[in-house]
Design a protein around this motif. Structure first.
Motif, PDB file in Angstrom:
ATOM      1  N   TRP A   1       0.839  -1.207   0.000  1.00 47.58           N
ATOM      2  CA  TRP A   1       0.000   0.000   0.000  1.00 47.58           C
ATOM      3  C   TRP A   1       0.877   1.262   0.000  1.00 47.58           C
ATOM      4  CZ3 TRP A   1      -0.125   3.469   4.221  1.00 47.58           C
ATOM      5  CH2 TRP A   1      -0.999   4.549   4.035  1.00 47.58           C
ATOM      6  N   GLU A   2       1.935   1.257   0.774  1.00 50.07           N
ATOM      7  CA  GLU A   2       2.839   2.409   0.800  1.00 50.07           C
ATOM      8  C   GLU A   2       3.441   2.677  -0.572  1.00 50.07           C
ATOM      9  OE1 GLU A   2       4.435   2.066   5.449  1.00 50.07           O
ATOM     10  OE2 GLU A   2       5.566   1.127   3.808  1.00 50.07           O
ATOM     11  N   LYS A   3       3.590   1.643  -1.378  1.00 50.20           N
ATOM     12  CA  LYS A   3       4.158   1.789  -2.724  1.00 50.20           C
ATOM     13  C   LYS A   3       3.088   2.185  -3.747  1.00 50.20           C
ATOM     14  CE  LYS A   3       7.596  -1.032  -3.795  1.00 50.20           C
ATOM     15  NZ  LYS A   3       8.779  -0.222  -3.425  1.00 50.20           N
ATOM     16  N   GLY A   4       1.825   2.298  -3.279  1.00 53.54           N
ATOM     17  CA  GLY A   4       0.760   2.758  -4.165  1.00 53.54           C
ATOM     18  C   GLY A   4      -0.241   1.708  -4.581  1.00 53.54           C
ATOM     19  N   CYS A   5      -0.148   0.493  -4.036  1.00 54.83           N
ATOM     20  CA  CYS A   5      -1.081  -0.567  -4.428  1.00 54.83           C
ATOM     21  C   CYS A   5      -2.451  -0.345  -3.794  1.00 54.83           C
ATOM     22  CB  CYS A   5      -0.537  -1.936  -4.013  1.00 54.83           C
ATOM     23  SG  CYS A   5       0.954  -2.422  -4.892  1.00 54.83           S
ATOM     24  N   LYS A   6      -3.466  -0.371  -4.616  1.00 53.46           N
ATOM     25  CA  LYS A   6      -4.870  -0.332  -4.191  1.00 53.46           C
ATOM     26  C   LYS A   6      -5.707  -0.682  -5.411  1.00 53.46           C
ATOM     27  CE  LYS A   6      -4.664   4.674  -4.718  1.00 53.46           C
ATOM     28  NZ  LYS A   6      -4.471   5.925  -3.987  1.00 53.46           N
ATOM     29  N   PHE A   7      -6.950  -1.055  -5.172  1.00 54.39           N
ATOM     30  CA  PHE A   7      -7.808  -1.549  -6.255  1.00 54.39           C
ATOM     31  C   PHE A   7      -7.077  -2.621  -7.069  1.00 54.39           C
ATOM     32  CE2 PHE A   7      -9.875   2.605  -5.516  1.00 54.39           C
ATOM     33  CZ  PHE A   7     -11.165   2.155  -5.280  1.00 54.39           C
TER      34      PHE A   7
ATOM     35  N   GLU B   1       8.145  -6.103  -5.284  1.00 49.00           N
ATOM     36  CA  GLU B   1       9.060  -5.259  -4.510  1.00 49.00           C
ATOM     37  C   GLU B   1       8.703  -5.291  -3.027  1.00 49.00           C
ATOM     38  OE1 GLU B   1       8.844  -1.383  -6.204  1.00 49.00           O
ATOM     39  OE2 GLU B   1       9.662  -1.998  -8.151  1.00 49.00           O
ATOM     40  N   ALA B   2       7.420  -5.242  -2.723  1.00 53.52           N
ATOM     41  CA  ALA B   2       6.970  -5.272  -1.324  1.00 53.52           C
ATOM     42  C   ALA B   2       7.345  -6.584  -0.651  1.00 53.52           C
ATOM     43  CB  ALA B   2       5.464  -5.041  -1.253  1.00 53.52           C
ATOM     44  N   LEU B   3       7.198  -7.681  -1.371  1.00 50.25           N
ATOM     45  CA  LEU B   3       7.600  -8.986  -0.834  1.00 50.25           C
ATOM     46  C   LEU B   3       9.100  -9.018  -0.565  1.00 50.25           C
ATOM     47  CD1 LEU B   3       5.414 -11.254  -3.159  1.00 50.25           C
ATOM     48  CD2 LEU B   3       5.272 -11.244  -0.665  1.00 50.25           C
TER      49      LEU B   3
END
Length: 611
Positions: free
Chosen positions: A519-525, A539-541
């Protein structure tokens, strides 16, 4: 309440302002200063999707029927609205009173799909509510969650204060009543609510891991926390709460119709299907009760379609009688009756003839697999002859649009199983053109839709490793390149999205930090193809040190402690193991309407219709 001038500015700048204004027919607006408990029903997707969810309408009306309680709705704002809210410094608000969600006692999220989890985080952030439960204080609302994905609550356990496992009608009122009685210290309330059957408070448990990263044990930290959480069920649907009015939106939603729930549960035992396991036992509503509800809902909404909803509507024991009575009553008013999907082996020409008296819609069937061998592996219980019979009837009665749903990547799948999907599509086409020209109505359209198999908790396939993304694409390309007929359309689900869904579906508590980082990287929907960004998830993983393959692709041993093992769904683990072993032998298990298959539901939950 948010400033009216700011609100008007927002509406003038967004694509669909009707998503945010409320005031629809049958919406309920109470004076929030005159109620004792304020509940915000939060759907982590846009308005059009959320307003099509039956559970929202049930709980919204159930809570608002109580004088001391108020329930208001909040949905994930689309990106244009979010941008304007941030620009104008407007916090996320509910539709009814335009009240900031942080001012509610409870924010209740429904968990319908794992890939909506980042929207939950985003909505909390937009509402000025701390994302992690440990950071909330006495002035913050309680964040609760329920729905099918709550059967593995662990990936968002650090975010949610407590979960409701199972059906929510009774337990939700118990929770709100408890809050009304014991308003005060946050920790004390969590201890009290943890005593309610079906409620899980993650912060009251500690997870111990082995060196190989599997779970060693899960231990309660306080005396009040039960070792296992037993799901809640409604035993008698005829007496269960069901709304006589539902909100009618101003704009088109995913499902613009009356949802008439005819039963809950399923007896078929498809081995991939989580809903078929967790919603047991089967409980039907009587025809008289359904006719009563249909009458009230049709008068109170003005909808022109009644959808008979359940997991497998053709299995309703009095389906033909119900449809006949509905058509007789509403044919002159041009109110149609529809079934969301049809099981091939319970398909009836008489039912079809009744439905078409008002209007024809497209027909949807779900063979699930392209070969009989693989259908036996998954215990689908239908044969190719059933598809031929069903589509022949349909074409002879004037249908020309058919959708067939399949899965790719099922356990033991081989190339011939994949190509069998194409063969079934071609056979359906041949049936249409084998009819005399004067009997062919309309232009034939066949859609073959393939989703990627995702192993889910509380199914016999919960131990299976998912196909890799490359394997999925190889199978998709094989199928796509083999279909060379313009009458047949092939659609498929994004394997990358299915990979992440599998990670979250079978994940443990360590995934909360992945969700927050994504979410911090911009993930949503993430469920929307135009918004999904696979690279940001990877990247988050990587940045959180989590191996996605460990959760999605790894085949698990029967002895492994699974993240959701502390939940008692009613279907025993022994039964799931037995079904898993039977799948390897391509051995069928009968429909349990024909005789008990000893799944365990009768031992755990009395009062169901299982015999």
């Amino acid at each position: 309440m948010i400033d009216i001038d700011k609100f008007d500015k927002l509406l003038k700048r967004v694509e669909k302002p009707a998503r945010y204004i409320g005031m629809e027919k049958n919406a309920i607006k109470k004076d929030l200063d005159q109620v004792r408990v304020k509940f915000a029903f939060a759907f982590p997707d846009i308005y059009e999707v959320g307003m099509s969810h039956l559970g929202l309408h049930i709980l919204y009306n159930l809570i608002n029927d109580k004088e001391d309680f108020a329930c208001e709705r909040v949905f994930a704002p689309w990106v244009d609205m979010e941008k304007e809210m941030i620009k104008e410094n407007v916090p996320l608000f509910t539709l009814e009173n335009r009240e900031p969600i942080k001012n509610f006692d409870f924010i209740g999220f429904t968990l319908q799909y794992e890939m909506s989890y980042t929207n939950i985080i985003n909505m909390l952030n937009l509402g000025d509510v701390p994302i992690l439960s440990k950071d909330r204080n006495e002035d913050d609302p309680f964040i609760i969650a329920g729905g099918p994905c709550a059967y593995n609550p662990e990936p968002i356990a650090d975010i949610i204060d407590f979960f409701v496992i199972g059906e929510g009608e009774e337990v939700t009122l118990e929770i709100l009543d408890k809050y009304k009685e014991t308003k005060g210290n946050r920790l004390d309330f969590l201890k009290e609510v943890s005593k309610i059957e079906g409620v899980y408070v993650p912060s009251f448990y500690e997870i111990h891991y082995k060196k190989d990263n599997t779970i060693e044990s899960m231990e309660p930290l306080i005396e009040e926390a039960p070792k296992t959480i037993k799901k809640r069920i409604i035993k008698d649907l005829n007496k269960a709460y069901y709304p006589e009015k539902i909100i009618v939106p101003y704009i088109e939603t995913v499902h613009d119709r009356i949802p008439l729930e005819i039963f809950r549960g399923c007896t078929r035992g498809c081995r991939f299907c989580q809903a078929g396991m967790i919603y047991r036992p089967v409980r039907e509503k009587g025809v008289d009760r359904l006719l009563e509800l249909a009458e009230k809902l049709s008068k109170n909404t003005g909808y022109e379609d009644i959808s008979l909803t359940s997991l497998s509507s053709c299995d309703y024991s009095e389906l033909q009688l119900l449809i006949s009575k509905l058509i007789d009553r509403y044919e002159e008013q041009k109110i149609g009756v529809s079934l969301p999907s049809l099981r091939l082996d319970s398909f009836s020409i008489e039912v079809l003839k009744e439905i078409q008296k008002v209007r024809k819609t497209g027909l949807t069937f779900a063979p699930e697999a392209g070969s009989q061998r693989l259908r036996d592996v998954i215990n689908k219980g239908v044969e190719e002859e059933d598809l031929i019979t069903a589509t022949t009837y349909a074409f002879e009665e004037g249908w020309s649009t058919i959708k067939l749903y399949f899965m790719i990547g099922l356990p033991t799948e081989e190339e011939e199983d994949i190509l069998g999907i194409k063969e079934l599509g071609y056979k359906v086409k041949d049936i249409f053109f084998s009819l005399p020209k004067n009997k062919r109505k309309g232009n034939l359209k066949i859609t073959l839709s393939a989703s990627c198999f995702v192993p889910k908790p509380f199914t016999p396939f919960q131990w299976v490793g998912q196909n890799s993304i490359d394997e999925f694409y190889e199978k998709i390309d094989l199928l796509k390149n083999s279909i060379r007929d313009k009458k047949i359309t092939f659609n498929y689900h994004d394997p990358k999205l299915s990979y992440l869904e599998a990670i979250l579906a079978r994940g443990d508590r360590r995934l909360s930090r992945v969700l927050i980082r994504a979410w911090e990287k911009g993930c949503k929907f993430d469920g929307w193809s135009e918004k999904f960004d696979y690279e940001k998830w990877i990247e988050a993983l990587d940045e959180t040190g989590i191996d996605g393959d460990f959760y999605a692709l790894r085949e698990r041993s029967i002895e492994e402690v699974l993240p959701w093992d502390f939940i008692e769904s009613g279907v025993t683990k022994e039964y799931l193991v037995k079904e898993y072993e039977k799948s390897k032998q391509e051995e069928l298990t009968r429909d349990c309407r024909l005789g008990c298959t000893n799944c365990g539901i009768n031992r755990s939950f009395t009062g169901g219709v299982c015999k």
